[in-house]
Design a protein around this motif. Structure first.
Motif, mmCIF file in Angstrom:
data_model
loop_
_atom_site.group_PDB
_atom_site.id
_atom_site.type_symbol
_atom_site.label_atom_id
_atom_site.label_comp_id
_atom_site.label_asym_id
_atom_site.label_seq_id
_atom_site.Cartn_x
_atom_site.Cartn_y
_atom_site.Cartn_z
ATOM 1 N N GLN A 4 0.861 -1.169 0.000
ATOM 2 C CA GLN A 4 0.000 0.000 0.000
ATOM 3 C C GLN A 4 0.898 1.219 0.000
ATOM 4 O O GLN A 4 1.525 1.539 0.991
ATOM 5 C CB GLN A 4 -0.909 0.005 1.228
ATOM 6 N N ALA A 5 0.986 1.879 -1.143
ATOM 7 C CA ALA A 5 1.853 3.040 -1.259
ATOM 8 C C ALA A 5 1.176 4.252 -0.627
ATOM 9 O O ALA A 5 0.024 4.542 -0.906
ATOM 10 C CB ALA A 5 2.161 3.325 -2.720
ATOM 11 N N ALA A 6 1.909 4.936 0.231
ATOM 12 C CA ALA A 6 1.382 6.136 0.866
ATOM 13 C C ALA A 6 1.777 7.354 0.037
ATOM 14 O O ALA A 6 2.871 7.417 -0.493
ATOM 15 C CB ALA A 6 1.945 6.264 2.275
ATOM 16 N N THR A 7 0.878 8.293 -0.089
ATOM 17 C CA THR A 7 1.158 9.524 -0.809
ATOM 18 C C THR A 7 1.163 10.662 0.199
ATOM 19 O O THR A 7 0.224 10.823 0.968
ATOM 20 C CB THR A 7 0.076 9.782 -1.873
ATOM 21 N N TYR A 8 2.211 11.439 0.169
ATOM 22 C CA TYR A 8 2.345 12.555 1.087
ATOM 23 C C TYR A 8 2.470 13.852 0.300
ATOM 24 O O TYR A 8 3.026 13.883 -0.787
ATOM 25 C CB TYR A 8 3.580 12.385 1.982
ATOM 26 N N SER A 9 1.988 14.925 0.886
ATOM 27 C CA SER A 9 2.148 16.245 0.294
ATOM 28 C C SER A 9 3.589 16.694 0.453
ATOM 29 O O SER A 9 4.303 16.239 1.342
ATOM 30 C CB SER A 9 1.242 17.251 1.010
ATOM 31 N N ALA A 10 3.992 17.625 -0.393
ATOM 32 C CA ALA A 10 5.341 18.184 -0.278
ATOM 33 C C ALA A 10 5.428 19.005 1.010
ATOM 34 O O ALA A 10 4.483 19.702 1.380
ATOM 35 C CB ALA A 10 5.653 19.055 -1.478
ATOM 36 N N CYS A 11 6.561 18.918 1.676
ATOM 37 C CA CYS A 11 6.782 19.707 2.884
ATOM 38 C C CYS A 11 6.807 21.184 2.484
ATOM 39 O O CYS A 11 7.581 21.574 1.618
ATOM 40 C CB CYS A 11 8.109 19.323 3.532
ATOM 41 N N ASN A 12 5.946 21.988 3.109
ATOM 42 C CA ASN A 12 5.856 23.393 2.724
ATOM 43 C C ASN A 12 6.188 24.369 3.859
ATOM 44 O O ASN A 12 6.029 25.569 3.709
ATOM 45 C CB ASN A 12 4.472 23.713 2.157
ATOM 46 N N THR A 13 6.662 23.828 4.973
ATOM 47 C CA THR A 13 7.034 24.667 6.112
ATOM 48 C C THR A 13 7.910 23.833 7.048
ATOM 49 O O THR A 13 8.337 22.740 6.695
ATOM 50 C CB THR A 13 5.771 25.201 6.832
ATOM 51 N N LYS A 20 13.909 21.217 14.813
ATOM 52 C CA LYS A 20 13.127 21.808 13.728
ATOM 53 C C LYS A 20 13.177 20.847 12.545
ATOM 54 O O LYS A 20 14.256 20.488 12.071
ATOM 55 C CB LYS A 20 13.716 23.152 13.310
ATOM 56 N N VAL A 21 11.991 20.412 12.100
ATOM 57 C CA VAL A 21 11.911 19.443 11.008
ATOM 58 C C VAL A 21 10.968 19.939 9.907
ATOM 59 O O VAL A 21 10.055 20.717 10.176
ATOM 60 C CB VAL A 21 11.437 18.059 11.510
ATOM 61 N N PRO A 22 11.183 19.479 8.674
ATOM 62 C CA PRO A 22 10.245 19.811 7.602
ATOM 63 C C PRO A 22 8.852 19.278 7.930
ATOM 64 O O PRO A 22 8.711 18.220 8.544
ATOM 65 C CB PRO A 22 10.826 19.083 6.385
ATOM 66 N N SER A 23 7.830 20.029 7.526
ATOM 67 C CA SER A 23 6.461 19.590 7.770
ATOM 68 C C SER A 23 5.546 20.166 6.690
ATOM 69 O O SER A 23 5.985 20.912 5.817
ATOM 70 C CB SER A 23 5.991 20.021 9.162
ATOM 71 N N HIS A 24 4.280 19.807 6.789
ATOM 72 C CA HIS A 24 3.268 20.350 5.894
ATOM 73 C C HIS A 24 2.227 21.044 6.760
ATOM 74 O O HIS A 24 1.815 20.515 7.791
ATOM 75 C CB HIS A 24 2.615 19.259 5.049
ATOM 76 N N SER A 25 1.787 22.205 6.336
ATOM 77 C CA SER A 25 0.873 22.999 7.160
ATOM 78 C C SER A 25 -0.434 22.281 7.463
ATOM 79 O O SER A 25 -1.029 22.507 8.502
ATOM 80 C CB SER A 25 0.589 24.343 6.503
ATOM 81 N N ASN A 26 -0.888 21.380 6.592
ATOM 82 C CA ASN A 26 -2.149 20.667 6.832
ATOM 83 C C ASN A 26 -1.959 19.253 7.363
ATOM 84 O O ASN A 26 -2.751 18.775 8.160
ATOM 85 C CB ASN A 26 -2.989 20.602 5.551
ATOM 86 N N SER A 27 -0.920 18.561 6.918
ATOM 87 C CA SER A 27 -0.772 17.148 7.292
ATOM 88 C C SER A 27 0.359 16.900 8.283
ATOM 89 O O SER A 27 0.730 15.769 8.527
ATOM 90 C CB SER A 27 -0.585 16.286 6.042
ATOM 91 N N GLY A 28 0.923 17.936 8.853
ATOM 92 C CA GLY A 28 1.930 17.771 9.892
ATOM 93 C C GLY A 28 3.257 17.244 9.388
ATOM 94 O O GLY A 28 3.731 17.642 8.326
ATOM 95 N N LEU A 29 3.847 16.332 10.127
ATOM 96 C CA LEU A 29 5.183 15.845 9.820
ATOM 97 C C LEU A 29 5.215 14.817 8.701
ATOM 98 O O LEU A 29 6.278 14.505 8.184
ATOM 99 C CB LEU A 29 5.817 15.250 11.082
ATOM 100 N N SER A 30 4.069 14.282 8.333
ATOM 101 C CA SER A 30 4.023 13.294 7.248
ATOM 102 C C SER A 30 3.971 14.018 5.911
ATOM 103 O O SER A 30 2.908 14.286 5.364
ATOM 104 C CB SER A 30 2.821 12.364 7.414
#
Length: 166
Positions: A33-42, A55-65
């Motif tokens: 099951q391939a997971a799709t993640y958004s690009a880290c934008n923050t 401090k780690v890359p994250s996405h404003s809506n989906s968090g650290l994934s």
């Protein structure tokens, strides 16, 4: 009784098909099951305990994934990854790949892809298709990150941590 046995046959048949699909995925090396993640934008500053943060890359809506790959991600997210490699993996081939491709510039270019591949293979112990040059949740969880104080100031320039919360 006949209705129950028919339902049991359907359930067993569905289970057999699922097992066959999973074994095919394993045999071909493809993820079941391939997971799709958004690009880290923050970036996100995560508390690790003892008044320490990373401090780690994250996405404003989906968090650290989230993920970073060639040509994607915000400058701040890519810089957080590049900073971690330069600080926590000094003296490695991954460090050299970042340094030789322009340093911490916030661009997920060929040098950063190469650095992440080298990091995945040589420092994080990834093998096979997991050495893909893509920063994602598995790479994040395996990496060390520079320890920061509450204001985002490095506590010790050489101190890095692999927190279980990240």
């Amino acid at each position: 009784m006949r209705a129950i046995s028919r339902k049991l046959q359907v359930l067993l048949s569905a289970g057999a098909m699922t097992a066959a699909a999973l074994s095919l995925a394993v045999a071909t090396g493809a993820p079941a099951q391939a997971a799709t993640y958004s690009a880290c934008n923050t970036t996100k500053t995560v508390y690790t305990g003892n008044y320490e943060y990373v401090k780690v890359p994250s996405h404003s809506n989906s968090g650290l994934s989230c993920n970073l790959k060639l040509g994607t991600g915000s400058k701040s997210a890519v810089k957080a990854l590049q900073d971690a490699i330069m600080t926590c993996y000094s003296g490695t081939a991954a460090y050299d790949a970042i340094r030789n491709s322009g340093g911490v510039d916030g661009v997920y270019g060929a040098g950063t892809v190469k650095a992440v591949k080298l990091l995945q293979k040589n420092q994080l112990g990834f093998t096979g298709s997991a050495v893909d040059g893509v920063y994602g949740p598995n790479t994040r969880k395996a990496m060390y990150w520079q320890l920061l104080g509450k204001g985002g100031i490095p506590l010790y320039p050489w101190m890095c941590k692999n927190p279980t919360q990240v």
